[in-house]
Write a protein that holds these residues in place. Structure first.
Motif, PDB file in Angstrom:
ATOM      1  N   ARG A 143       0.640  -1.215  -0.108  1.00 37.00           N
ATOM      2  CA  ARG A 143      -0.066  -0.026   0.117  1.00 37.00           C
ATOM      3  C   ARG A 143       0.789   1.210  -0.067  1.00 37.00           C
ATOM      4  NH1 ARG A 143      -4.380  -0.989   4.650  1.00 37.00           N
ATOM      5  NH2 ARG A 143      -2.633  -1.647   5.738  1.00 37.00           N
ATOM      6  N   PHE A 144       2.261   1.096   0.327  1.00 40.16           N
ATOM      7  CA  PHE A 144       2.587   2.378   0.701  1.00 40.16           C
ATOM      8  C   PHE A 144       4.316   2.144   0.438  1.00 40.16           C
ATOM      9  CE2 PHE A 144       2.857   6.616   3.339  1.00 40.16           C
ATOM     10  CZ  PHE A 144       3.703   7.136   2.695  1.00 40.16           C
ATOM     11  N   PRO A 145       4.831   1.936  -0.725  1.00 39.79           N
ATOM     12  CA  PRO A 145       6.402   1.476  -0.958  1.00 39.79           C
ATOM     13  C   PRO A 145       7.207   2.732  -0.299  1.00 39.79           C
ATOM     14  CG  PRO A 145       5.096   0.886  -2.809  1.00 39.79           C
ATOM     15  CD  PRO A 145       4.003   1.771  -1.906  1.00 39.79           C
ATOM     16  N   GLY A 146       8.122   2.327   0.457  1.00 39.43           N
ATOM     17  CA  GLY A 146       9.250   3.311   0.930  1.00 39.43           C
ATOM     18  C   GLY A 146       8.633   4.167   1.917  1.00 39.43           C
ATOM     19  N   SER A 180      12.247  12.061   8.213  1.00 33.60           N
ATOM     20  CA  SER A 180      11.612  10.740   7.675  1.00 33.60           C
ATOM     21  C   SER A 180      10.902  10.004   9.054  1.00 33.60           C
ATOM     22  CB  SER A 180      12.700   9.734   7.289  1.00 33.60           C
ATOM     23  OG  SER A 180      13.430   9.365   8.434  1.00 33.60           O
ATOM     24  N   MET A 181       9.963   9.292   8.527  1.00 31.31           N
ATOM     25  CA  MET A 181       9.142   8.537   9.408  1.00 31.31           C
ATOM     26  C   MET A 181      10.053   7.637  10.475  1.00 31.31           C
ATOM     27  SD  MET A 181       5.382   6.258   9.304  1.00 31.31           S
ATOM     28  CE  MET A 181       5.619   5.419   7.848  1.00 31.31           C
ATOM     29  N   ILE A 182      10.810   6.827   9.771  1.00 34.64           N
ATOM     30  CA  ILE A 182      11.880   5.926  10.740  1.00 34.64           C
ATOM     31  C   ILE A 182      12.656   6.952  11.888  1.00 34.64           C
ATOM     32  CG2 ILE A 182      13.839   6.048   9.031  1.00 34.64           C
ATOM     33  CD1 ILE A 182      12.214   3.167  11.243  1.00 34.64           C
ATOM     34  N   ASP A 211      -2.857   8.792   5.594  1.00 36.56           N
ATOM     35  CA  ASP A 211      -2.789   8.804   6.943  1.00 36.56           C
ATOM     36  C   ASP A 211      -1.870   9.669   7.664  1.00 36.56           C
ATOM     37  OD1 ASP A 211      -4.588   6.577   7.110  1.00 36.56           O
ATOM     38  OD2 ASP A 211      -2.967   5.171   7.043  1.00 36.56           O
ATOM     39  N   ILE A 212      -0.861  10.281   6.942  1.00 39.09           N
ATOM     40  CA  ILE A 212      -0.174  11.237   7.568  1.00 39.09           C
ATOM     41  C   ILE A 212      -0.488  12.308   7.999  1.00 39.09           C
ATOM     42  CG2 ILE A 212       2.036  12.652   6.915  1.00 39.09           C
ATOM     43  CD1 ILE A 212       2.952  10.664   4.760  1.00 39.09           C
ATOM     44  N   LEU A 255      10.886   6.013   4.650  1.00 38.17           N
ATOM     45  CA  LEU A 255      11.734   7.295   4.518  1.00 38.17           C
ATOM     46  C   LEU A 255      10.755   8.440   3.861  1.00 38.17           C
ATOM     47  CD1 LEU A 255      14.439   5.293   2.005  1.00 38.17           C
ATOM     48  CD2 LEU A 255      14.419   6.061   4.530  1.00 38.17           C
ATOM     49  N   ILE A 256       9.732   8.325   4.176  1.00 35.90           N
ATOM     50  CA  ILE A 256       8.612   9.371   3.714  1.00 35.90           C
ATOM     51  C   ILE A 256       8.984  10.527   4.637  1.00 35.90           C
ATOM     52  CG2 ILE A 256       6.547   8.660   5.202  1.00 35.90           C
ATOM     53  CD1 ILE A 256       6.292   9.958   1.504  1.00 35.90           C
ATOM     54  N   ASP A 257       8.707  11.764   4.199  1.00 33.04           N
ATOM     55  CA  ASP A 257       9.077  12.844   4.879  1.00 33.04           C
ATOM     56  C   ASP A 257       7.675  13.259   5.773  1.00 33.04           C
ATOM     57  OD1 ASP A 257       8.712  16.219   4.976  1.00 33.04           O
ATOM     58  OD2 ASP A 257      10.827  15.441   5.373  1.00 33.04           O
ATOM     59  N   ILE A 258       7.733  13.557   7.106  1.00 30.52           N
ATOM     60  CA  ILE A 258       6.914  13.830   8.001  1.00 30.52           C
ATOM     61  C   ILE A 258       7.455  15.130   8.612  1.00 30.52           C
ATOM     62  CG2 ILE A 258       5.536  13.512   9.658  1.00 30.52           C
ATOM     63  CD1 ILE A 258       5.441  10.595   8.989  1.00 30.52           C
TER      64      ILE A 258
END
Length: 248
Positions: free
Chosen positions: A16-19, A29-31, A237-238, A22-25
């Protein structure tokens, strides 16, 4: 308090959400956000990210985090945690599996789970009281049935117990129902043992890995949290999570 290793499994591949890790929030990044929240725990001895992707590995190294490289083909986060534990230096009594898609996880939730890691507890997880009919009958929410020692008797997407003679809309007022908050603690010897278990019939029926442990006689201690979990499963969801957490 025994020495406790916090492990954050992080895979790049996602249907549903590749990568997603590492997505910017809001500039991080999320991690990185999950890692920094976990490091605020007062009771974790160490935090490490477990990943099968070079991009995530390099990113965690870049922001100064601890990270280990794990193989791709793990059937579950539990198996990835065990490999990560084996590759992390230190003498640990417990591992806590921290969800890598909760960027604003409350560190006190982690500490609450750490508090039940007393050397006797085999496995542990968190739960939150159910206060509405809608949540109780949401099949996407996993409910927990308990014994008198606060150990799980069963995890199910269905509502257990059935309350005879009471309208279903009122069941949550007549019994203390709880829903699962997906973070686990494993005693090291038990973690090694459960990674060798074959998938069970109940696990396959409900698609819940923890039922494999119960079917094989392991005990899962449950602690009550008042903090709800807010996962990021899709790009949409972000913004929702940012609003719920009132993050500026």
């Amino acid at each position: 308090m025994d020495s406790i290793l916090g492990i954050i499994p992080a895979r790049y591949a996602s249907t549903r959400f590749p990568g997603k890790p590492l997505i910017d929030i809001l500039g991080k990044s999320m991690i990185q956000r999950v890692y920094e929240q976990a490091e605020k725990s007062c009771l974790l001895t160490q935090v490490v990210v477990a990943t099968d992707d070079q991009r995530i590995y390099d990113h965690v190294k870049a922001f100064g985090g601890n990270v280990v490289y794990t193989q791709e083909n793990h059937p579950s986060g539990t198996d990835r945690c065990f490999e990560a534990f084996q590759k992390t230096e230190g003498d640990f009594e417990y591992v806590i599996n921290i969800q890598g898609d909760e960027p604003f996880i409350d560190p006190t939730q982690i500490d609450l789970l750490c508090e039940v890691c007393d050397g006797i507890t085999e496995l542990a997880t968190l739960m939150i009281p159910v206060d509405s009919h809608e949540v109780l009958f949401d099949m996407g929410e996993v409910k927990i049935t308990l014994n008198q020692n606060m150990e799980a008797l069963y995890f199910s997407r269905m509502v257990i117990p059935f309350i005879k003679g009471v309208p279903q809309t009122e069941w949550h007022r007549h019994h203390n129902y709880y829903r699962h908050v997906g973070m686990y603690a494993y005693r090291i010897d038990v973690l090694e043992q459960i990674t060798k278990l074959q998938p069970s019939s109940l696990e396959k029926a409900e698609s819940l890995e923890q039922l494999r442990w119960l079917e094989n006689g392991y005990k899962v201690k449950c602690a009550i949290t008042q903090f709800d979990s807010h996962c990021v499963d899709t790009p949409e969801d972000i913004e929702k999570v940012i609003r719920l957490m009132n993050i500026k």
